[in-house]
Design a protein around this motif. Structure first.
Motif, PDB file in Angstrom:
ATOM      1  N   ASN A 727     -20.317   0.004 -17.056  1.00  0.00           N
ATOM      2  CA  ASN A 727     -20.831   1.345 -16.759  1.00  0.00           C
ATOM      3  C   ASN A 727     -20.247   1.891 -15.462  1.00  0.00           C
ATOM      4  OD1 ASN A 727     -22.372   1.491 -19.081  1.00  0.00           O
ATOM      5  ND2 ASN A 727     -24.229   0.676 -18.083  1.00  0.00           N
ATOM      6  N   ALA A 728     -19.847   1.002 -14.563  1.00  0.00           N
ATOM      7  CA  ALA A 728     -19.285   1.438 -13.283  1.00  0.00           C
ATOM      8  C   ALA A 728     -17.771   1.560 -13.338  1.00  0.00           C
ATOM      9  CB  ALA A 728     -19.693   0.452 -12.189  1.00  0.00           C
ATOM     10  N   ALA A 729     -17.181   1.347 -14.490  1.00  0.00           N
ATOM     11  CA  ALA A 729     -15.729   1.418 -14.618  1.00  0.00           C
ATOM     12  C   ALA A 729     -15.236   2.857 -14.479  1.00  0.00           C
ATOM     13  CB  ALA A 729     -15.309   0.835 -15.969  1.00  0.00           C
ATOM     14  N   ALA A 730     -13.918   3.010 -14.309  1.00  0.00           N
ATOM     15  CA  ALA A 730     -13.273   4.327 -14.257  1.00  0.00           C
ATOM     16  C   ALA A 730     -12.119   4.334 -15.245  1.00  0.00           C
ATOM     17  CB  ALA A 730     -12.781   4.630 -12.857  1.00  0.00           C
ATOM     18  N   VAL A 731     -11.974   5.493 -15.961  1.00  0.00           N
ATOM     19  CA  VAL A 731     -10.891   5.639 -16.927  1.00  0.00           C
ATOM     20  C   VAL A 731     -10.128   6.917 -16.598  1.00  0.00           C
ATOM     21  CG1 VAL A 731     -10.279   5.839 -19.367  1.00  0.00           C
ATOM     22  CG2 VAL A 731     -12.252   4.444 -18.685  1.00  0.00           C
ATOM     23  N   LYS A 732      -8.799   6.813 -16.494  1.00  0.00           N
ATOM     24  CA  LYS A 732      -7.990   7.974 -16.136  1.00  0.00           C
ATOM     25  C   LYS A 732      -6.741   8.048 -17.003  1.00  0.00           C
ATOM     26  CE  LYS A 732      -9.428   8.113 -11.272  1.00  0.00           C
ATOM     27  NZ  LYS A 732      -8.982   8.143  -9.858  1.00  0.00           N
ATOM     28  N   THR A 733      -6.190   9.251 -17.106  1.00  0.00           N
ATOM     29  CA  THR A 733      -4.905   9.470 -17.765  1.00  0.00           C
ATOM     30  C   THR A 733      -4.241  10.661 -17.092  1.00  0.00           C
ATOM     31  OG1 THR A 733      -3.774   9.700 -19.895  1.00  0.00           O
ATOM     32  CG2 THR A 733      -5.740  11.043 -19.544  1.00  0.00           C
ATOM     33  N   ASP A 734      -2.967  10.904 -17.413  1.00  0.00           N
ATOM     34  CA  ASP A 734      -2.245  12.039 -16.818  1.00  0.00           C
ATOM     35  C   ASP A 734      -1.993  13.113 -17.873  1.00  0.00           C
ATOM     36  OD1 ASP A 734      -2.107  10.961 -14.303  1.00  0.00           O
ATOM     37  OD2 ASP A 734      -0.227   9.886 -14.701  1.00  0.00           O
ATOM     38  N   SER A 735      -2.171  14.404 -17.465  1.00  0.00           N
ATOM     39  CA  SER A 735      -1.871  15.543 -18.351  1.00  0.00           C
ATOM     40  C   SER A 735      -0.739  16.356 -17.748  1.00  0.00           C
ATOM     41  CB  SER A 735      -3.101  16.422 -18.536  1.00  0.00           C
ATOM     42  OG  SER A 735      -2.766  17.594 -19.244  1.00  0.00           O
ATOM     43  N   LYS A 736       0.229  16.732 -18.590  1.00  0.00           N
ATOM     44  CA  LYS A 736       1.348  17.545 -18.123  1.00  0.00           C
ATOM     45  C   LYS A 736       1.303  18.958 -18.690  1.00  0.00           C
ATOM     46  CE  LYS A 736       4.595  13.787 -17.242  1.00  0.00           C
ATOM     47  NZ  LYS A 736       5.967  13.266 -17.496  1.00  0.00           N
ATOM     48  N   LYS A 737       0.098  19.414 -19.084  1.00  0.00           N
ATOM     49  CA  LYS A 737      -0.045  20.740 -19.677  1.00  0.00           C
ATOM     50  C   LYS A 737      -1.010  21.614 -18.881  1.00  0.00           C
ATOM     51  CE  LYS A 737       2.644  20.001 -23.237  1.00  0.00           C
ATOM     52  NZ  LYS A 737       3.897  20.752 -23.443  1.00  0.00           N
ATOM     53  N   LYS A 738      -0.699  22.911 -18.851  1.00  0.00           N
ATOM     54  CA  LYS A 738      -1.532  23.917 -18.209  1.00  0.00           C
ATOM     55  C   LYS A 738      -2.015  24.918 -19.270  1.00  0.00           C
ATOM     56  CE  LYS A 738      -1.283  27.748 -14.894  1.00  0.00           C
ATOM     57  NZ  LYS A 738      -0.407  28.513 -13.973  1.00  0.00           N
ATOM     58  N   VAL A 739      -3.290  25.284 -19.240  1.00  0.00           N
ATOM     59  CA  VAL A 739      -3.874  26.202 -20.229  1.00  0.00           C
ATOM     60  C   VAL A 739      -4.334  27.484 -19.514  1.00  0.00           C
ATOM     61  CG1 VAL A 739      -5.668  26.542 -21.978  1.00  0.00           C
ATOM     62  CG2 VAL A 739      -4.653  24.262 -21.628  1.00  0.00           C
ATOM     63  N   SER A 740      -3.921  28.643 -20.049  1.00  0.00           N
ATOM     64  CA  SER A 740      -4.394  29.928 -19.517  1.00  0.00           C
ATOM     65  C   SER A 740      -4.859  30.805 -20.673  1.00  0.00           C
ATOM     66  CB  SER A 740      -3.284  30.636 -18.725  1.00  0.00           C
ATOM     67  OG  SER A 740      -2.164  30.879 -19.550  1.00  0.00           O
ATOM     68  N   VAL A 741      -5.787  31.743 -20.357  1.00  0.00           N
ATOM     69  CA  VAL A 741      -6.433  32.587 -21.376  1.00  0.00           C
ATOM     70  C   VAL A 741      -5.753  33.943 -21.447  1.00  0.00           C
ATOM     71  CG1 VAL A 741      -8.567  33.773 -22.029  1.00  0.00           C
ATOM     72  CG2 VAL A 741      -8.639  31.429 -21.139  1.00  0.00           C
ATOM     73  N   GLY A 742      -5.377  34.380 -22.645  1.00  0.00           N
ATOM     74  CA  GLY A 742      -4.878  35.742 -22.874  1.00  0.00           C
ATOM     75  C   GLY A 742      -5.988  36.568 -23.507  1.00  0.00           C
ATOM     76  N   SER A 743      -6.856  37.182 -22.691  1.00  0.00           N
ATOM     77  CA  SER A 743      -8.039  37.872 -23.222  1.00  0.00           C
ATOM     78  C   SER A 743      -7.671  39.102 -24.032  1.00  0.00           C
ATOM     79  CB  SER A 743      -8.978  38.250 -22.080  1.00  0.00           C
ATOM     80  OG  SER A 743      -8.314  39.076 -21.142  1.00  0.00           O
ATOM     81  N   THR A 744      -6.572  39.789 -23.699  1.00  0.00           N
ATOM     82  CA  THR A 744      -6.211  41.020 -24.405  1.00  0.00           C
ATOM     83  C   THR A 744      -5.609  40.737 -25.777  1.00  0.00           C
ATOM     84  OG1 THR A 744      -4.059  41.072 -23.307  1.00  0.00           O
ATOM     85  CG2 THR A 744      -5.865  42.293 -22.269  1.00  0.00           C
ATOM     86  N   THR A 745      -5.166  39.498 -25.980  1.00  0.00           N
ATOM     87  CA  THR A 745      -4.599  39.132 -27.285  1.00  0.00           C
ATOM     88  C   THR A 745      -5.445  38.077 -27.977  1.00  0.00           C
ATOM     89  OG1 THR A 745      -3.172  37.511 -26.191  1.00  0.00           O
ATOM     90  CG2 THR A 745      -2.247  39.704 -26.602  1.00  0.00           C
ATOM     91  N   ALA A 746      -6.517  37.609 -27.317  1.00  0.00           N
ATOM     92  CA  ALA A 746      -7.404  36.569 -27.862  1.00  0.00           C
ATOM     93  C   ALA A 746      -6.608  35.313 -28.217  1.00  0.00           C
ATOM     94  CB  ALA A 746      -8.190  37.094 -29.060  1.00  0.00           C
ATOM     95  N   THR A 747      -5.743  34.913 -27.296  1.00  0.00           N
ATOM     96  CA  THR A 747      -4.918  33.729 -27.524  1.00  0.00           C
ATOM     97  C   THR A 747      -4.952  32.842 -26.289  1.00  0.00           C
ATOM     98  OG1 THR A 747      -2.945  34.893 -26.737  1.00  0.00           O
ATOM     99  CG2 THR A 747      -3.352  34.885 -29.121  1.00  0.00           C
ATOM    100  N   LEU A 748      -4.520  31.555 -26.479  1.00  0.00           N
ATOM    101  CA  LEU A 748      -4.353  30.602 -25.379  1.00  0.00           C
ATOM    102  C   LEU A 748      -2.865  30.381 -25.138  1.00  0.00           C
ATOM    103  CD1 LEU A 748      -7.014  27.818 -26.097  1.00  0.00           C
ATOM    104  CD2 LEU A 748      -7.066  29.557 -24.291  1.00  0.00           C
ATOM    105  N   ASN A 749      -2.525  30.273 -23.884  1.00  0.00           N
ATOM    106  CA  ASN A 749      -1.142  29.983 -23.515  1.00  0.00           C
ATOM    107  C   ASN A 749      -1.096  28.572 -22.912  1.00  0.00           C
ATOM    108  OD1 ASN A 749      -0.279  32.682 -24.160  1.00  0.00           O
ATOM    109  ND2 ASN A 749      -1.277  33.338 -22.265  1.00  0.00           N
TER     110      ASN A 749
END
Length: 846
Positions: A727-749
């Motif tokens: 229960n006291a362990a730690a789990v990690k990984t690396d992400s090389k992606k960035k997510v941004s919101v396109g509200s005017t087109t209702a899409t994710l970049n």
């Protein structure tokens, strides 16, 4: 036996303002503290025109503090060289404020050109000296809150004016009116004044006396109506071959109800005209126009009453604006356009061919035509054939035809009696006028112009019969033929004034149309067309279109917001459904149903027309989602940021809609620094027609998770770790992606990061022997390939170097068995789309 040819005439009753000058004169208070004034004269309680009171030199104005005739506190002004001179000064220092209503103030009365006597009366000879001017009693009342204020006095005419215009047209029968004289008989000349009480305005509302609008009320005395009044001669002319001869007279009289008898002498002959009973109103002019030729005396024209000024009693979104269009005859009258008149009679107690059938009685009518300046007939009515006691006369004229509705403006008069060989007809409109006023409601799109809006009416009756008022079997009325053919009027203009119909513009930018008086049933529909959009409004109560009235229906267009029909998200969360519906301008809007959405956030919609690429103009909307009591619903509160797509702004056509849901909070983590992604949801609707709410609940169009979920379960092996250690362990990984919101087109970049970010998985389940659960660590990660996962237990790092392909809308579950000796583990991946993968037999040294 010779017969007298009957000449038709009628009473012309007008309400106009007394003559008044223009330009205000403002007097500045002098340094000695005297009370100064500026003056204006206003004709009556409801008059709108006013001007500076600038009489002849020597005219006096009497100012009284608190009450008319105050002998202690008063001042006098005399008009000299175009200004008021203070000839008896009243000083502010001598005045003490009094309570007026519930405030302290300084009340003043003013009178001109004389101060009222205890027994006032108008002059019986107003054609000598200044008798006419001194008969016209002007009174003003004002209260001011403080001293050193210029009193802006607005004088009111307390009495009435009677005007008589005698005219002789050009031609062989023209008479010389240059020596014409006139006397008015049958009126009272004395009156009394009241400075307290209550009066009523034109709408029946109480007005307190004294007030600026009504400073005093004049009441005619009880003196015998036998005194002859000689009015002022305004102008007289001889006439010529090209100009009519004319004589004009004006007299001042107390307000009263009377039947004036006009006696005038023309070329040595005396003529008498007895008018029907009329009411002389304070501050108003009653005018008679007579036409004289060598063959007799008649009124020069038949005049028509203005539209009635009583508003119809209908539901709240119906209003009546009844301001008439003045003709040359004066305010409140209309010129008659028809040139053919039908006149018939019936005796008292004789109802004609049938009880209420004026149509049948009219069959025996005498027809008169208008030519030049007179009405004449080849079959005239003769005085010798008339029972002056019993006969009642009726008349109709087809005034004009509305070119849009094709309804004739039928006007009618009667019952009238013959007096002095004259019939006085007062015509009324027997049809109704309809105007539909289309206005933009609150938040209606400013870019949509209502200028060219048109209206389609419900089916309306067009056939009718002529009858008498059933209440007293007297006044003429039009009775619609129930069950007859009806007509739906289309393309009625609302936003521009039209010139091809007989209706008059009664509101700026509004057009009226003639229709048969009738009652439209509850539920009848009016349709408004604006460009390629239509709006339908139904009557929530029966609407009666009243004869002689301008019936104005106001339709308010409210913006029509697009909502989504329903949204479904399978397998994740436990949302619940909303309910209810509303109707706006005929388009049914179903409340959005959000199934299995279990958190608050914002839903973005973007519409793409089939014929275009990219999001359509005005095709984006923002729909805040609230989550309360285990229920998700659209939050359309004013301050929520709700900004829907407005149907009115979209051109008609077919659209597909992109949907993007952005949660308000992270799914597993509350700390942004641990680099979790939001649980973004995305979907695309099927092709949807304009006006149809897009749905996201069918297969292939449901909302799906745009991110991938990684779950790591730690299982203790032989000689393994304790539950507390796991229960006291730690789990990690690396992400090389960035997510941004396109509200005017209702899409994710989703884009690449130059430097990977470390994602710390959040413990979501504790290891517990009693429940048989394992320590589980979770995170939402953008779709990508992960290179390694690092597990830290008791300060020791264990690294799994294995490429894992994280796919959107999939849940990857790794079960890792951990022992104190070389670490062995197996990994199984369970995804949301039922795909799976396993990993085992790998030993990783710490």
């Amino acid at each position: 036996m010779n017969k007298l040819s009957f000449k038709i005439s009628t009473l012309l009753a007008v309400a106009v303002l007394f003559a008044a000058c223009s330009n205000d004169e403002t007097l500045t208070p002098e340094t000695d503290g005297q009370v100064d004034i500026s003056t204006r004269v206003n004709a009556g309680n409801e008059a709108t025109a006013e001007g500076t009171y600038a009489p002849t030199d020597g005219t006096q104005l009497f100012l009284y503090y608190k009450e008319m005739g105050n002998a202690d506190d008063n001042g006098t002004f005399t008009y000299t060289n175009n200004k008021w001179e203070n000839t008896r000064k009243l000083y502010w220092d001598d005045l003490t404020s009094v309570t007026v209503g519930d405030v302290q103030a300084y009340p003043f009365f003013a009178a001109s050109p004389q101060t009222p006597t205890t027994s006032p009366a108008v002059s019986v000879n107003q054609n000598t000296g200044n008798a006419y001017t001194t008969s016209d009693q002007l009174i003003a009342y004002i209260t001011v809150p403080k001293r050193q204020t210029v009193l802006n006095l607005k004088f009111r005419h307390i009495l009435s004016q009677l005007k008589v215009v005698i005219e002789s047209p050009t031609g062989n029968n023209q008479v010389d009116l240059s020596g014409t004289t006139l006397s008015i008989n049958g009126t009272r000349t004395t009156y009394s004044l009241a400075y307290t009480g209550t009066a009523q305005d034109k709408d029946g509302n109480d007005i307190t006396i004294p007030s600026e609008a009504v400073p005093a009320i004049a009441t005619a005395g009880t003196d015998a109506q036998a005194v002859a009044v000689t009015p002022k001669t305004v102008a007289r002319s001889t006439g010529s071959a090209t100009e009519a001869a004319q004589a004009t007279f004006e007299g001042i009289l107390p307000p009263q109800t009377c039947s004036p008898v006009l006696a005038f002498t023309i070329e040595g002959k005396t003529y008498t005209y007895k008018a029907v009973e009329t009411t002389l109103v304070a501050g108003k002019t009653t005018a008679y126009k007579l036409s004289v030729t060598k063959s007799g005396v008649e009124l020069s024209s038949i005049t028509l009453e203005d539209w009635d000024t009583t508003a119809p009693a209908t539901k709240a979104d119906i209003k009546a604006d009844l301001t008439g269009t003045a003709s040359a005859g004066g305010s409140g009258t209309e010129a008659i356009k028809g040139t053919a008149m039908s006149i018939w009679k019936k005796g008292v107690g004789n109802t004609g061919s049938t009880t209420n059938n004026a149509q049948a009685d009219k069959a025996a009518a005498h027809v008169y035509t208008f030519a030049g300046s007179a009405w004449s007939s080849t079959n005239p009515i003769y005085v010798d054939d008339t029972n002056l006691t019993n006969d009642r006369f009726y008349s109709t004229i087809e005034n004009a035809t509305d070119s849009k509705t094709r309804v004739v403006d039928l006007i009618g008069a009667g019952p009238a009696t013959m007096g002095q060989g004259i019939l006085n007809f007062g015509f009324r409109h027997l049809m109704a006028q309809l105007a539909v006023n289309v206005v933009a409601g609150t938040d209606f799109p400013a870019g949509i112009s209502l200028t060219d809006a048109t209206v389609k009416t419900p089916a309306m009756l067009t056939a009718y019969t002529l009858g008498y008022n059933t209440a007293d079997n007297s006044l003429l009325q039009v009775n619609p033929t129930v069950g007859s053919t009806s007509t739906t009027y289309t393309d009625l203009a609302t936003g521009v004034s039209a010139t091809d119909n007989t209706g008059t513009a009664i509101i700026t930018g509004e057009t009226t149309y003639l229709v048969v008086p009738q009652t439209l049933a509850q539920g009848a529909s009016f349709t408004v067309s604006v460009g390629d959009k239509t709006y339908t409004g139904t009557l929530n109560a029966a609407l009666t279109l009243q004869a002689g009235k301008k019936n104005v229906l106001t339709l308010t267009l409210n913006p029509t917001a697009m909502t989504v029909g329903s949204i479904t998200l399978a397998e994740w969360g436990a949302g619940s459904k909303g309910s209810g519906s509303s109707e706006v301008d005929g388009i049914t809007i179903t409340t959005t149903t959000l199934t299995n959405i279990d958190q608050a956030g914002t839903l973005y919609l973007a519409a793409t027309a089939e014929s275009t690429s990219g999001v359509a103009a005005n095709g984006t909307g923002t729909y805040p989602v609230k989550y309360e009591k285990s229920q998700a619903s659209i939050d359309d509160a004013t301050d929520s940021g709700y900004s829907p797509i407005i149907w009115d702004n979209l051109a008609k056509g077919n659209y597909t809609y992109a949907a993007l849901f952005v949660p308000k909070e992270y799914r597993h983590e509350a700390v942004a620094g641990n680099n979790h992604e939001f649980d973004y949801l995305i979907a695309t609707s099927d092709v949807t027609a304009w006006g149809t709410q897009p749905g996201f609940s069918t297969e292939g169009h449901k909302l799906t998770h745009a991110m991938a979920q990684l779950d790591v379960k730690l299982i203790s092996g032989t000689d393994g770790f304790t539950n507390a250690e796991l229960n006291a362990a730690a789990v990690k990984t690396d992400s090389k992606k960035k997510v941004s919101v396109g509200s005017t087109t209702a899409t994710l970049n989703i884009s690449d990061l130059t430097t990977a970010k470390n994602v710390a998985l959040k413990k979501t389940v504790d290891a517990a022997d009693a429940s048989g659960t394992n320590a589980t660590f979770s995170a939402l990660i953008a779709p990508q390939q992960l290179k390694q996962i690092v597990i830290t237990i008791n300060g020791n790092n264990y690294t799994l170097n294995k490429e894992l392909t994280m796919t959107a809308n999939q849940k990857f579950s790794l079960e890792v068995t951990v022992s104190r000796t070389p670490l062995g583990f197996s990994a199984a991946v369970t995804n949301w789309t039922e795909a799976s993968m396993t990993e085992g037999g790998v030993v990783v040294d710490p």
